[in-house]
Design an enzyme around this catalytic site. Structure first.
Site, PDB file in Angstrom:
ATOM      1  N   HIS A   1      -2.413   4.374   6.384  1.00  0.00           N
ATOM      2  CA  HIS A   1      -3.851   4.430   6.151  1.00  0.00           C
ATOM      3  C   HIS A   1      -4.171   4.274   4.509  1.00  0.00           C
ATOM      4  O   HIS A   1      -5.056   5.030   3.990  1.00  0.00           O
ATOM      5  CB  HIS A   1      -4.742   5.403   6.814  1.00  0.00           C
ATOM      6  N   HIS A   2      -3.199   3.433   3.823  1.00  0.00           N
ATOM      7  CA  HIS A   2      -3.342   3.599   2.275  1.00  0.00           C
ATOM      8  C   HIS A   2      -3.071   1.996   1.981  1.00  0.00           C
ATOM      9  O   HIS A   2      -2.515   1.849   0.995  1.00  0.00           O
ATOM     10  CB  HIS A   2      -2.001   4.320   1.909  1.00  0.00           C
ATOM     11  N   GLN A   3      -4.026   1.315   2.403  1.00  0.00           N
ATOM     12  CA  GLN A   3      -4.045  -0.042   2.008  1.00  0.00           C
ATOM     13  C   GLN A   3      -4.397  -0.350   0.551  1.00  0.00           C
ATOM     14  O   GLN A   3      -5.364   0.335   0.053  1.00  0.00           O
ATOM     15  CB  GLN A   3      -4.937  -1.036   2.950  1.00  0.00           C
TER      16      GLN A   3
END
Length: 568
Positions: A502-504
């Site tokens: 969840h680090h786009q």
């Protein structure tokens, strides 16, 4: 029964309730991921929680600044601009942060699967990664993703920022950004390096780890990995470490809103609209004049005296740019949008940290702990000659439910992770309808070396699991277990079960070349009155969790914005 026995029994009861809540949320989340993206329709937009105060400090529908998104960056900018005396309108698509689970770190894993406070996005089917659709939740509340994340505080390494500068982001090298990390931070951990800040607004602490967390750190050292006391000191972070967290000294989540925004929420020069879905930017030729948004079932226009600051995140900021006519002209024309500025880089360069869980039964009952269930952290290099680690592996004190594998009632997860993916993807608009979610294709494992590195890390974690320190805890490996005994079988498992950390990042990147979207001042190329301030501007992803770097970006941006305002 003694007082201590009563307390122990109560703690076990609370812990069991938390574990049940997290398990239910994770299982529900798996079902959500399986059925595809859940967006907000025009009809349901009326039902969004909303609160908007009528305040002084602005003239009519004009504000000095409109900030789109109250997340990691937006909350920082709000605080700095309000403190400087400017009139600010803050627009947030989600509700306020009143949900109790937001503020209780052990409940962190449940929040990504709570549609009230998290966008329930999914990628396109990943042809190079097991044909799966990968679940991509993003924060949708005051605090944004800092209100739903795992709270790990990781700055990244000097090579990350020096690479940004080399790629054209002048002024964003390590020596330039370190002062802003220090400005932001108020560190309560006493045994770290002197590179940490002590007087900032962002609270950093480290609750006591569980016995399993300590055993994992010891096992990694028994395997031969060095112990890293402080992975945030700017030195090589290769080794095992105890995580640092954005948690307050009294054990609550330190979201960006709690740390920055909460104290000025009632300021006369700040207006906050929650439940406000931004539709597009208002443009006069190539100047941004304001924002159009849906609020409480109505469409509203608001205007700026100085700038619009787009802080909606790596997925929504580029989508808002595209809906406003800023992007690749040919693609915009296909969905009926006239291009205001032809910028081919909008939505490109999409990449993310990857994770793949290995699920173990435990011989002993596993406490969730006082943090976010993340308790052990390993940075590691896929090749010893590398200048910095390219992988980050983690221990979670809960067993993730995986489709196709037996349920684990008492266990934990060790997670292989990739920090420097070579694969790049893109996002684009499905239509001109602003209530329809954009489409995402990160093209996971399209660069085959990413899959090989992930497979290497999975095998390394199995070696860590064999060490004596974990013997009291080590039960059976349930996933993949006996289904993956060879490297080829492990690779196949990793290919099919890799998900997102969840680090786009990267979809409106800084630079000066034709594929960049913003300059080093974060102003959108060719557009007046508009800056992008969030993780989308990162040219390449940092080593480790991206929340702290995003807050740093906003602190540095605030100084640039205030300097520009004084000179205008």
């Amino acid at each position: 029964m003694s007082d201590k026995d009563h307390l122990d029994a109560l703690e076990k009861h609370i812990d069991a309730d938390r574990r049940s809540f997290i398990k239910t949320a994770l299982t529900t989340g798996a079902a959500i991921a399986a059925v595809g993206s859940i967006g907000i329709s025009s009809a349901s937009a009326k039902k969004q929680p909303a609160s908007q105060a009528s305040k002084t400090g602005q003239k009519g529908d004009h504000f000095d600044y409109v900030i789109v998104g109250a997340g990691s960056a937006g909350a920082v900018l709000t605080r700095r601009l309000v403190d400087a005396g400017f009139s600010v309108l803050l627009l947030e698509a989600g509700p306020t942060d009143k949900l109790p689970a937001i503020h209780n770190p052990p409940d962190a894993l449940s929040l990504s699967y709570t549609p009230q406070v998290a966008w329930q996005f999914n990628t396109q089917e990943q042809k190079t990664a097991g044909d799966q659709k990968i679940f991509w939740p993003r924060g949708k509340t005051l605090g944004g993703s800092s209100a739903i994340n795992g709270m790990m505080y990781v700055r990244g390494l000097p090579v990350d920022y020096d690479t940004w500068a080399f790629m054209g982001a002048d002024g964003w090298g390590w020596k330039d950004v370190l002062p802003y990390f220090q400005k932001a931070e108020n560190c309560h951990i006493t045994d770290l390096s002197d590179s940490h800040g002590k007087g900032g607004l962002l609270q950093v602490s480290r609750p006591k780890l569980t016995e399993l967390g300590e055993a994992f750190c010891e096992a990694a050292q028994q395997y031969g990995l060095p112990y890293v006391k402080d992975y945030n000191d700017g030195n090589d972070s290769t080794g095992v470490s105890r995580p640092q967290y954005t948690i307050t000294a009294d054990g609550k989540r330190a979201s960006s809103w709690v740390c920055y925004g909460q104290a000025v929420a009632n300021a006369p020069n700040l207006t906050i609209a929650t439940g406000a879905r931004v539709l597009k930017l208002l443009m006069s030729n190539t100047r941004t004049t304001g924002v159009r948004y849906a609020f409480n079932g109505e469409q509203r226009d608001v205007y700026v005296n100085k700038e619009v600051l787009l802080c909606a995140g790596s997925l929504m900021s580029p989508a808002i740019l595209m809906r406003s006519g800023i992007g690749r002209a040919d693609d915009l024309q296909k969905v009926g949008i006239k291009a205001v500025q032809n910028l081919s880089g909008v939505g490109e360069n999409l990449h993310d940290h990857l994770v793949c869980p290995f699920i173990w039964e435990s011989k002993l009952a596993v406490p969730v702990g006082k943090a976010s269930s993340i308790e052990g952290n390993i940075f590691h290099k896929s090749h010893p000659d590398m200048i910095a680690p390219d992988t980050q592996s983690l221990l979670f004190t809960v067993p993730f439910p995986l489709p196709g594998f037996p349920e684990v009632k008492q266990g934990f997860s060790v997670v292989a992770g990739l920090d420097r993916p070579r694969s790049r993807g893109r996002l684009w608009l499905a239509s001109a309808d602003p209530m329809k979610d954009p489409l995402f294709d990160p093209r996971v494992f399209s660069e085959k070396q990413d899959l090989e590195v992930m497979t290497d890390k999975a095998l390394l974690l199995r070696e860590v699991m064999k060490q004596p320190a974990l013997a009291p805890w080590r039960g059976k490996e349930v996933a993949p277990g006996n289904t993956a005994l060879t490297r080829e079988a492990v690779r196949d498992y990793v290919n099919r079960y890799t998900g997102s950390y969840h680090h786009q990042v990267g979809t409106a990147r800084m630079g000066r070349d034709e594929m960049s979207v913003v300059g080093p001042d974060l102003k959108v190329h060719g557009i007046e009155g508009l800056r992008v301030v969030d993780a989308s501007v990162m040219p390449v992803i940092t080593t480790g969790n991206t929340n702290a770097p995003t807050i740093m970006i906003a602190e540095k941006a605030a100084d640039m914005i205030l300097s520009s305002a004084k000179s205008s």
